[in-house]
Motif scaffolding. Structure first.
Motif, PDB file in Angstrom:
ATOM      1  N   LEU A 193      -3.176   6.349  -9.437  1.00  0.00           N
ATOM      2  CA  LEU A 193      -3.315   7.431  -8.482  1.00  0.00           C
ATOM      3  C   LEU A 193      -3.797   8.702  -9.187  1.00  0.00           C
ATOM      4  O   LEU A 193      -3.497   8.913 -10.363  1.00  0.00           O
ATOM      5  N   PRO A 194      -4.529   9.568  -8.484  1.00  0.00           N
ATOM      6  CA  PRO A 194      -4.914  10.843  -9.084  1.00  0.00           C
ATOM      7  C   PRO A 194      -3.691  11.724  -9.299  1.00  0.00           C
ATOM      8  O   PRO A 194      -2.621  11.488  -8.713  1.00  0.00           O
ATOM      9  N   GLU A 195      -3.844  12.743 -10.103  1.00  0.00           N
ATOM     10  CA  GLU A 195      -2.706  13.603 -10.458  1.00  0.00           C
ATOM     11  C   GLU A 195      -2.023  14.192  -9.229  1.00  0.00           C
ATOM     12  O   GLU A 195      -0.794  14.317  -9.184  1.00  0.00           O
ATOM     13  N   SER A 196      -2.812  14.534  -8.224  1.00  0.00           N
ATOM     14  CA  SER A 196      -2.244  15.169  -7.033  1.00  0.00           C
ATOM     15  C   SER A 196      -1.380  14.227  -6.204  1.00  0.00           C
ATOM     16  O   SER A 196      -0.634  14.667  -5.332  1.00  0.00           O
ATOM     17  N   GLN A 197      -1.471  12.908  -6.469  1.00  0.00           N
ATOM     18  CA  GLN A 197      -0.671  11.950  -5.711  1.00  0.00           C
ATOM     19  C   GLN A 197       0.399  11.265  -6.555  1.00  0.00           C
ATOM     20  O   GLN A 197       1.137  10.423  -6.048  1.00  0.00           O
ATOM     21  N   LYS A 198       0.467  11.624  -7.819  1.00  0.00           N
ATOM     22  CA  LYS A 198       1.532  11.070  -8.654  1.00  0.00           C
ATOM     23  C   LYS A 198       2.867  11.691  -8.262  1.00  0.00           C
ATOM     24  O   LYS A 198       2.918  12.858  -7.852  1.00  0.00           O
ATOM     25  N   PRO A 199       3.972  10.947  -8.379  1.00  0.00           N
ATOM     26  CA  PRO A 199       5.282  11.522  -8.030  1.00  0.00           C
ATOM     27  C   PRO A 199       5.695  12.593  -9.034  1.00  0.00           C
ATOM     28  O   PRO A 199       5.352  12.513 -10.212  1.00  0.00           O
ATOM     29  N   ILE A 200       6.393  13.603  -8.539  1.00  0.00           N
ATOM     30  CA  ILE A 200       6.979  14.564  -9.458  1.00  0.00           C
ATOM     31  C   ILE A 200       8.268  13.968 -10.012  1.00  0.00           C
ATOM     32  O   ILE A 200       8.741  12.934  -9.540  1.00  0.00           O
ATOM     33  N   ILE A 201       8.852  14.607 -11.004  1.00  0.00           N
ATOM     34  CA  ILE A 201       9.992  14.018 -11.724  1.00  0.00           C
ATOM     35  C   ILE A 201      11.120  13.644 -10.784  1.00  0.00           C
ATOM     36  O   ILE A 201      11.698  12.562 -10.883  1.00  0.00           O
ATOM     37  N   SER A 202      11.403  14.498  -9.808  1.00  0.00           N
ATOM     38  CA  SER A 202      12.540  14.238  -8.915  1.00  0.00           C
ATOM     39  C   SER A 202      12.282  13.081  -7.973  1.00  0.00           C
ATOM     40  O   SER A 202      13.185  12.589  -7.329  1.00  0.00           O
ATOM     41  N   GLU A 203      10.977  12.636  -7.891  1.00  0.00           N
ATOM     42  CA  GLU A 203      10.640  11.540  -7.006  1.00  0.00           C
ATOM     43  C   GLU A 203      10.482  10.234  -7.757  1.00  0.00           C
ATOM     44  O   GLU A 203      10.014   9.236  -7.242  1.00  0.00           O
ATOM     45  N   ALA A 204      10.885  10.190  -9.029  1.00  0.00           N
ATOM     46  CA  ALA A 204      10.752   8.959  -9.830  1.00  0.00           C
ATOM     47  C   ALA A 204      11.592   7.858  -9.225  1.00  0.00           C
ATOM     48  O   ALA A 204      12.602   8.107  -8.563  1.00  0.00           O
ATOM     49  N   PRO A 205      11.214   6.587  -9.416  1.00  0.00           N
ATOM     50  CA  PRO A 205      11.981   5.479  -8.844  1.00  0.00           C
ATOM     51  C   PRO A 205      13.431   5.523  -9.280  1.00  0.00           C
ATOM     52  O   PRO A 205      13.736   5.834 -10.435  1.00  0.00           O
TER      53      PRO A 205
ATOM     54  N   ASN B  17       3.667  14.809   1.425  1.00  0.00           N
ATOM     55  CA  ASN B  17       2.689  15.597   0.671  1.00  0.00           C
ATOM     56  C   ASN B  17       1.649  14.748  -0.061  1.00  0.00           C
ATOM     57  O   ASN B  17       0.866  15.271  -0.847  1.00  0.00           O
ATOM     58  N   GLY B  18       1.644  13.462   0.194  1.00  0.00           N
ATOM     59  CA  GLY B  18       0.688  12.587  -0.460  1.00  0.00           C
ATOM     60  C   GLY B  18       1.167  12.006  -1.770  1.00  0.00           C
ATOM     61  O   GLY B  18       0.565  11.060  -2.292  1.00  0.00           O
ATOM     62  N   ARG B  19       2.252  12.560  -2.327  1.00  0.00           N
ATOM     63  CA  ARG B  19       2.768  12.047  -3.596  1.00  0.00           C
ATOM     64  C   ARG B  19       3.561  10.763  -3.376  1.00  0.00           C
ATOM     65  O   ARG B  19       4.279  10.627  -2.383  1.00  0.00           O
ATOM     66  N   LEU B  20       3.425   9.859  -4.327  1.00  0.00           N
ATOM     67  CA  LEU B  20       4.071   8.553  -4.224  1.00  0.00           C
ATOM     68  C   LEU B  20       5.584   8.697  -4.194  1.00  0.00           C
ATOM     69  O   LEU B  20       6.179   9.388  -5.022  1.00  0.00           O
ATOM     70  N   LEU B  21       6.214   8.007  -3.245  1.00  0.00           N
ATOM     71  CA  LEU B  21       7.674   8.016  -3.121  1.00  0.00           C
ATOM     72  C   LEU B  21       8.264   6.819  -3.868  1.00  0.00           C
ATOM     73  O   LEU B  21       7.548   5.887  -4.238  1.00  0.00           O
ATOM     74  N   PRO B  22       9.567   6.811  -4.091  1.00  0.00           N
ATOM     75  CA  PRO B  22      10.213   5.621  -4.677  1.00  0.00           C
ATOM     76  C   PRO B  22      10.011   4.408  -3.777  1.00  0.00           C
ATOM     77  O   PRO B  22       9.931   4.527  -2.553  1.00  0.00           O
ATOM     78  N   PHE B  23       9.931   3.225  -4.387  1.00  0.00           N
ATOM     79  CA  PHE B  23       9.773   1.980  -3.635  1.00  0.00           C
ATOM     80  C   PHE B  23      11.134   1.409  -3.262  1.00  0.00           C
ATOM     81  O   PHE B  23      12.078   1.439  -4.060  1.00  0.00           O
TER      82      PHE B  23
ATOM     83  N   SER C 215       0.833  -1.193   0.000  1.00  0.00           N
ATOM     84  CA  SER C 215       0.000   0.000   0.000  1.00  0.00           C
ATOM     85  C   SER C 215       0.869   1.244   0.000  1.00  0.00           C
ATOM     86  O   SER C 215       1.937   1.267   0.621  1.00  0.00           O
ATOM     87  N   ASN C 216       0.393   2.276  -0.695  1.00  0.00           N
ATOM     88  CA  ASN C 216       1.035   3.588  -0.560  1.00  0.00           C
ATOM     89  C   ASN C 216       0.696   4.154   0.817  1.00  0.00           C
ATOM     90  O   ASN C 216      -0.277   3.747   1.456  1.00  0.00           O
ATOM     91  N   HIS C 217       1.514   5.099   1.286  1.00  0.00           N
ATOM     92  CA  HIS C 217       1.409   5.540   2.683  1.00  0.00           C
ATOM     93  C   HIS C 217       1.620   7.047   2.759  1.00  0.00           C
ATOM     94  O   HIS C 217       2.716   7.538   2.513  1.00  0.00           O
ATOM     95  N   ALA C 218       0.526   7.771   3.114  1.00  0.00           N
ATOM     96  CA  ALA C 218       0.620   9.227   3.161  1.00  0.00           C
ATOM     97  C   ALA C 218      -0.082   9.832   4.373  1.00  0.00           C
ATOM     98  O   ALA C 218      -0.154  11.059   4.471  1.00  0.00           O
ATOM     99  N   SER C 219      -0.588   9.011   5.299  1.00  0.00           N
ATOM    100  CA  SER C 219      -1.379   9.551   6.397  1.00  0.00           C
ATOM    101  C   SER C 219      -1.475   8.516   7.519  1.00  0.00           C
ATOM    102  O   SER C 219      -1.414   7.303   7.266  1.00  0.00           O
ATOM    103  N   PRO C 220      -1.674   8.962   8.781  1.00  0.00           N
ATOM    104  CA  PRO C 220      -1.943   8.005   9.867  1.00  0.00           C
ATOM    105  C   PRO C 220      -3.193   7.174   9.592  1.00  0.00           C
ATOM    106  O   PRO C 220      -3.311   6.039  10.075  1.00  0.00           O
ATOM    107  N   ILE C 221      -4.122   7.713   8.813  1.00  0.00           N
ATOM    108  CA  ILE C 221      -5.351   6.984   8.500  1.00  0.00           C
ATOM    109  C   ILE C 221      -5.043   5.694   7.751  1.00  0.00           C
ATOM    110  O   ILE C 221      -5.776   4.702   7.868  1.00  0.00           O
TER     111      ILE C 221
END
Length: 309
Positions: free
Chosen positions: A291-303, A213-219, A131-137
């Motif tokens: 993922l929605p656009e707001s949670q997609k990684p930005i270029i610098s966060e690519a795997p 920030n909710g954006r996906l990080l590298p795995f 699972s992706n992880h962006a919140s205590p929820i």
């Protein structure tokens, strides 16, 4: 609760009626106007409004305090159960899952966020759930929605978390030593041996930490090592909206709608150790697509390649 399949899922989740299902802020319709088709937006009744007023903040504080109290009570009760079951490790795993189903569900009910669940036909397989992880929820959702017979993998320091950490250990969940890559890999091997021996499933956050920030990080590579050794399929759980509901560093829980989507299992039968980076990229790309656009990684966060497990 909206359910796209899986009768057994409903049987395991007895409190479904407390959730609302609509999590889409508006629906796009096409109407004819003077012979022309015109696109209009039709708002739904549960549109999320970001309210930072003092009344909203007060309600949020009450909900968080209530969550804390309820979690302490359920944790104490299940800790006593675990102590009775000390000679039976697998029963402690099952009781740990039941604790998660009850407590996680209660937490989500108290917080009041509308939750939509999709792909439940994939929710009861023996697999490695990620699972992706962006919140205590996310923790509450994972506790509630992973099937019975699933163990988590956390850093060994979790034992120092008051009550919850001790219950985690009592429930026979797995801990890894992340102090160095060699120790982490050895911990992974021991974890896989326990999973295979007891026919368990696994749940892990492949990012290794919570996104700010909710954006996906590298795995990281840990989930691939687990798959290579266990040959269990991977079931991605895509969480959207949790970063808006409870933002990092905030004590204000907002009524943002949340979606949990189980994706079809990914077979790992033909995965090989010399293509670890390729496997990571493939799974990461699946998340990016869903993922929605707001949670997609930005270029610098690519795997990127990493020597860490």
């Amino acid at each position: 609760m909206e359910n796209t399949g899986g009768g057994s899922f409903l049987r395991n989740r007895r409190l479904e009626s407390f959730l609302h299902t609509n999590s889409v802020p508006n629906v796009r319709e096409t109407r004819k106007n003077s012979g022309k088709e015109v696109a209009v937006q039709r708002p739904l009744k549960d549109v999320y409004v970001d309210d930072d007023g003092w009344i909203s903040a007060l309600i949020s504080c009450v909900r968080i305090v209530t969550c804390f109290v309820v979690m302490m009570v359920t944790t104490f009760i299940w800790a006593l159960i675990m102590l009775v079951l000390l000679p039976w490790p697998y029963q402690r795993v099952r009781q740990g899952n039941i604790y998660g189903h009850v407590t996680g569900r209660l937490m989500m009910w108290i917080l009041g966020n509308p939750v939509k669940i999709e792909g439940t036909e994939f929710s009861n397989k023996r697999a490695i759930y990620i699972s992706n992880h962006a919140s205590p929820i996310d923790i509450f959702l994972i506790m509630w929605l992973t099937p019975t017979g699933t163990v988590g993998i956390a850093k060994k320091e979790i034992i120092w978390y008051p009550l919850f950490g001790q219950l985690y250990v009592l429930a026979n969940h797995l801990r890894i030593d992340r102090s160095n890559p060699a120790a982490a890999i050895q911990s992974m091997k021991e974890a896989v041996n326990a999973v295979i021996k007891n026919k368990l499933s696994l749940i892990i956050f492949p990012e290794g930490t919570r996104s700010k920030n909710g954006r996906l990080l590298p795995f990281k590579k840990g989930f691939v090592h687990l798959a290579l050794q266990s040959r269990l399929p991977i079931v991605p759980m895509v969480l959207t909206g949790t970063h808006l509901a409870w933002r990092k560093g905030s004590l204000h829980v907002r009524p943002a709608p949340i979606t949990v989507r189980y994706l079809p299992p990914i077979s790992t039968d033909d995965w090989t150790a010399d293509k670890i980076d390729d496997h990571i990229k493939m799974v990461h790309d699946i998340y990016v697509e869903n993922l929605p656009e707001s949670q997609k990684p930005i270029i610098s966060e690519a795997p990127r390649n990493s020597s860490r497990s």
